[in-house]
Design a protein around this motif. Structure first.
Motif, PDB file in Angstrom:
ATOM      1  N   ASN A   1     -12.234   1.224   2.562  1.00 13.93           N
ATOM      2  CA  ASN A   1     -12.560   0.934   1.161  1.00 13.93           C
ATOM      3  C   ASN A   1     -13.921   0.251   1.103  1.00 13.93           C
ATOM      4  O   ASN A   1     -14.637   0.213   2.082  1.00 13.93           O
ATOM      5  CB  ASN A   1     -11.445   0.097   0.543  1.00 13.93           C
ATOM      6  CG  ASN A   1     -10.251   0.990   0.221  1.00 13.93           C
ATOM      7  OD1 ASN A   1     -10.422   2.057  -0.355  1.00 13.93           O
ATOM      8  ND2 ASN A   1      -9.063   0.587   0.635  1.00 13.93           N
TER       9      ASN A   1
ATOM     10  N   GLU B   1       0.846  -1.207   0.000  1.00 12.30           N
ATOM     11  CA  GLU B   1       0.000   0.000   0.000  1.00 12.30           C
ATOM     12  C   GLU B   1       0.885   1.262   0.000  1.00 12.30           C
ATOM     13  O   GLU B   1       0.604   2.217  -0.729  1.00 12.30           O
ATOM     14  CB  GLU B   1      -0.939  -0.020   1.217  1.00 12.30           C
ATOM     15  CG  GLU B   1      -1.817   1.201   1.377  1.00 12.30           C
ATOM     16  CD  GLU B   1      -2.780   1.476   0.227  1.00 12.30           C
ATOM     17  OE1 GLU B   1      -3.237   0.516  -0.419  1.00 12.30           O
ATOM     18  OE2 GLU B   1      -3.048   2.669  -0.047  1.00 12.30           O
TER      19      GLU B   1
ATOM     20  N   ASN C   1      -6.559  -0.376  -2.585  1.00 16.86           N
ATOM     21  CA  ASN C   1      -7.972  -0.563  -2.224  1.00 16.86           C
ATOM     22  C   ASN C   1      -8.222  -1.765  -1.322  1.00 16.86           C
ATOM     23  O   ASN C   1      -9.310  -2.365  -1.371  1.00 16.86           O
ATOM     24  CB  ASN C   1      -8.855  -0.693  -3.476  1.00 16.86           C
ATOM     25  CG  ASN C   1      -8.700   0.482  -4.415  1.00 16.86           C
ATOM     26  OD1 ASN C   1      -8.062   1.469  -4.064  1.00 16.86           O
ATOM     27  ND2 ASN C   1      -9.268   0.388  -5.583  1.00 16.86           N
TER      28      ASN C   1
ATOM     29  N   ARG D   1      -6.065   4.072  -0.886  1.00 20.47           N
ATOM     30  CA  ARG D   1      -6.505   3.825  -2.257  1.00 20.47           C
ATOM     31  C   ARG D   1      -5.361   3.349  -3.148  1.00 20.47           C
ATOM     32  O   ARG D   1      -5.531   3.227  -4.361  1.00 20.47           O
ATOM     33  CB  ARG D   1      -7.132   5.093  -2.859  1.00 20.47           C
ATOM     34  CG  ARG D   1      -8.411   5.529  -2.166  1.00 20.47           C
ATOM     35  CD  ARG D   1      -9.513   4.475  -2.185  1.00 20.47           C
ATOM     36  NE  ARG D   1     -10.109   4.298  -3.485  1.00 20.47           N
ATOM     37  CZ  ARG D   1     -10.953   3.304  -3.781  1.00 20.47           C
ATOM     38  NH1 ARG D   1     -11.266   2.397  -2.865  1.00 20.47           N
ATOM     39  NH2 ARG D   1     -11.461   3.188  -4.986  1.00 20.47           N
TER      40      ARG D   1
ATOM     41  N   THR E   1     -11.852   7.541  -7.366  1.00 21.58           N
ATOM     42  CA  THR E   1     -12.715   6.431  -6.964  1.00 21.58           C
ATOM     43  C   THR E   1     -13.865   6.243  -7.952  1.00 21.58           C
ATOM     44  O   THR E   1     -14.315   5.121  -8.184  1.00 21.58           O
ATOM     45  CB  THR E   1     -13.297   6.752  -5.561  1.00 21.58           C
ATOM     46  OG1 THR E   1     -12.202   7.007  -4.681  1.00 21.58           O
ATOM     47  CG2 THR E   1     -14.139   5.623  -5.029  1.00 21.58           C
TER      48      THR E   1
END
Ligand SMILES: Cc1ncc(C[n+]2csc(CCOP(=O)(O)OP(=O)(O)O)c2C)c(N)n1
Length: 563
Positions: free
Chosen positions: A390, A94, A417, A414, A286
């Motif tokens: 998420n 991440e 996710n 994000r 998104t």
């Protein structure tokens, strides 16, 4: 067998951590173990370095991720050898994809114990594969002059923070005896970090019909102002992902920032208002509607600006990539620009129309995620950090969180996710944020990081968790397969847990509120925000109601726009 010289090891590692501090590291998240003893003790004894202790390396690394994001400073991690190190992988991935600087320090056995069945020994060389900016295995600790450790620390921080920020991994071979001596080592000379290189910056096309599309990005107030100033100078609207934090702050009084684009981009109106240029900042937004609209309208020029190497381009439409931090880029290209007032007015009118249609629908809707978002937007105090899970919560914010002048910092993982490590990320954000922190999450996401939850009290941070509990993964009700009778959608995708989340509160000593209507939520938030400690606000909702409201909101906005 060769033995280490504990004083030499300690001198090197103290020099290493002293240089980390000099290079801007303020925190190290430690997990207990034996092989890492020299690293742990050296970190703990280094002036200027805070330490936190994490029983679970996976949770500890997500905590570090959240802390690094909230403070915009690199954070170090220390763990022992074996699967302990492997547990860092999800947070490292991440961090890699979100451009977050982490210094991952794993202890290892020395070369003479590798590949011989020594306990807790695995191949840790390049353990995180291509998900780190740099891997390095130093010489066995204590076998080189401490100045080498200083140089290594300076290089590691530079690689983690400059150019393309992200995680770096140092795998440290350590020989027994591992226990440091009581003596203070001689101090060594430290290095100053050279300034980052300045890259060339092409000018912005001088055309009046543009859009600034801002995806998830960790922007501070000054950075938000820089992007807003560019929007003002160009007359281009900002399409703000909720995780960019650009929807909230005084800059929204000056620049046009849109919150209803998830609905607007579904309309024929949006197709008729295709811009000449789209500039996309940061990670992929998104909004699915944005991607579908890009595919339909295919603007001639799409420029991506990003410092973390993402340049999202799933449709292969991007015409130019600029490797700069978005706010720095905005500050550099802001000059007098040809403007068309009717362009920004048209988008402003579209935003008003869509927001009004959605508000009208919400006013008569059953209590579900959209109402939770509205209450959060209205009740969170200025400068609150809102960490969002998420799955549906980030989509709920995207579809229902309006813009406003009250500053809020929104954080979402994000990069990839994942629904993992989110409680720990929120705890890390809370540890690095001076005002209140609220974590808005789904129930499966909360359950996924029970280990993080179990550490909440011990880590001593204040956090309000608002969990929308639909007894499973509500997002999967969006899938076409949800409507097919020959597949057991509920068991295979929705995956009900049938647990009462109220039992989580006593484990960490959280205040607990069970909510099934709007007023109850308003009261629970009033009792939690600004009151130090842990609060669990358990909101019972129905997954199908929420999906239904998302669809109806878009349909109402589209109808109003295309009337
Ligand atoms: C680590 C990880 N495992 C699995 C997934 C796939 N996934 C995406 S959303 C989701 C369900 C999340 O449910 P919940 O947190 O309750 O939110 P809701 O959809 O109900 O809003 C799952 C399992 C993922 N994104 N990350």
């Amino acid at each position: 067998m060769t033995a280490s010289n504990p004083l030499a090891v300690h001198a090197s590692l103290r020099a290493f951590f002293a240089q980390l501090v000099a290079s801007g590291v303020q925190h190290v998240a430690l997990s207990p173990g034996s092989r890492s003893t020299p690293l742990t003790v050296a970190a703990d004894q280094t002036p200027g370095l805070d330490v936190s202790i994490h029983l679970d390396e996976r949770a500890g690394s997500f905590f570090a991720l959240g802390l690094a994001r909230a403070t915009k400073q690199p954070v170090a991690l220390v763990c022992t050898s074996g699967t302990a190190a492997a547990n860092y992988l999800p947070a490292v991935i991440e961090a890699f994809h979100s451009g977050v600087p982490l210094l991952v320090l794993t202890a290892d056995r020395p070369p003479e114990l590798q590949s011989r069945g020594a306990p807790q020994t695995i191949d840790q060389v390049e353990l995180f594969g291509t998900h780190v900016r740099w891997f390095h295995q130093p010489a066995v600790a204590g076998t080189e002059h401490p100045s080498e450790a200083v140089a290594l620390a300076a290089a590691a921080v530079q690689l983690a923070t400059q150019e393309t920020p992200g995680p770096v991994h140092l795998n440290w071979p350590l020989r027994e005896p591992l226990e440091p001596p009581p003596e203070e080592p001689e101090p060594v000379a430290l290095l100053t970090t050279p300034p980052a290189q300045v890259h060339p910056c092409p000018p912005l096309p001088n055309c009046p019909h543009g859009l600034l599309v801002v995806g998830p990005l960790d922007l501070d107030t000054q950075e938000k102002e820089a992007i807003a100033a560019l929007a003002q100078a160009t007359g281009w609207p900002i399409i703000a992902d909720p995780a960019s934090s650009l929807r909230h702050g005084p800059h929204t009084n000056k620049a046009l920032v849109l919150s209803a684009s998830e609905h607007i981009f579904r309309s024929a109106w949006a197709d008729q208002h295709a811009p000449e240029v789209v500039v996309q900042l940061g990670a992929l937004p998104t909004s699915k509607a944005y991607r579908l609209w890009l595919d339909r309208t295919r603007p001639a020029q799409i420029i991506t600006v990003d410092h973390a190497g993402r340049h999202p381009d799933p449709l292969l439409l991007v015409t130019e990539r600029i490797d700069l931090a978005p706010a720095d880029w905005a500050a550099r290209v802001t000059v007098a620009h040809t403007k068309d007032l009717s362009w920004s007015q048209a988008w402003q009118e579209a935003e008003r129309t869509a927001v009004a249609a959605v508000a009208d629908l919400s006013a008569h809707a059953p209590f579900s995620n959209p109402a939770v978002v509205e209450v959060l937007g209205a009740q969170l105090s200025a400068q609150t950090a809102l960490v969002v899970g998420n799955s549906m919560p980030i989509r709920d914010l995207d579809a229902f969180l309006p813009t406003g002048p009250k500053p809020l910092q929104v954080y979402a993982n994000r990069g990839t996710n994942g629904i993992d490590g989110q409680v720990s990320t929120a705890l890390g954000v809370a540890a690095g944020h001076e005002e209140s922190t609220v974590f808005f999450t789904g129930d499966l996401t909360l359950l996924h990081d029970l280990s993080g939850w179990s550490a909440a009290r011990r880590l001593g941070v204040d956090l309000t968790v608002v969990v929308v509990d639909n007894n499973g993964g509500g997002i999967f009700s969006f899938l076409p397969i949800a409507g097919q009778n020959h597949v057991d959608h509920r068991r295979l995708f929705h995956t009900p847990h049938d647990l009462d989340l109220a039992h989580l509160a006593p484990l960490v000593g959280a205040n607990y509120h069970r909510i099934s209507h709007r007023q109850g939520l308003e009261e629970a938030l009033a009792m939690s925000l600004g009151h130090p400690g842990l609060h669990l606000i358990h909101v019972l909702v129905d997954a199908v109601d929420n999906i239904d409201l998302h669809r109806k909101a878009s349909a109402a906005a589209v109808e109003a726009l295309d009337r």
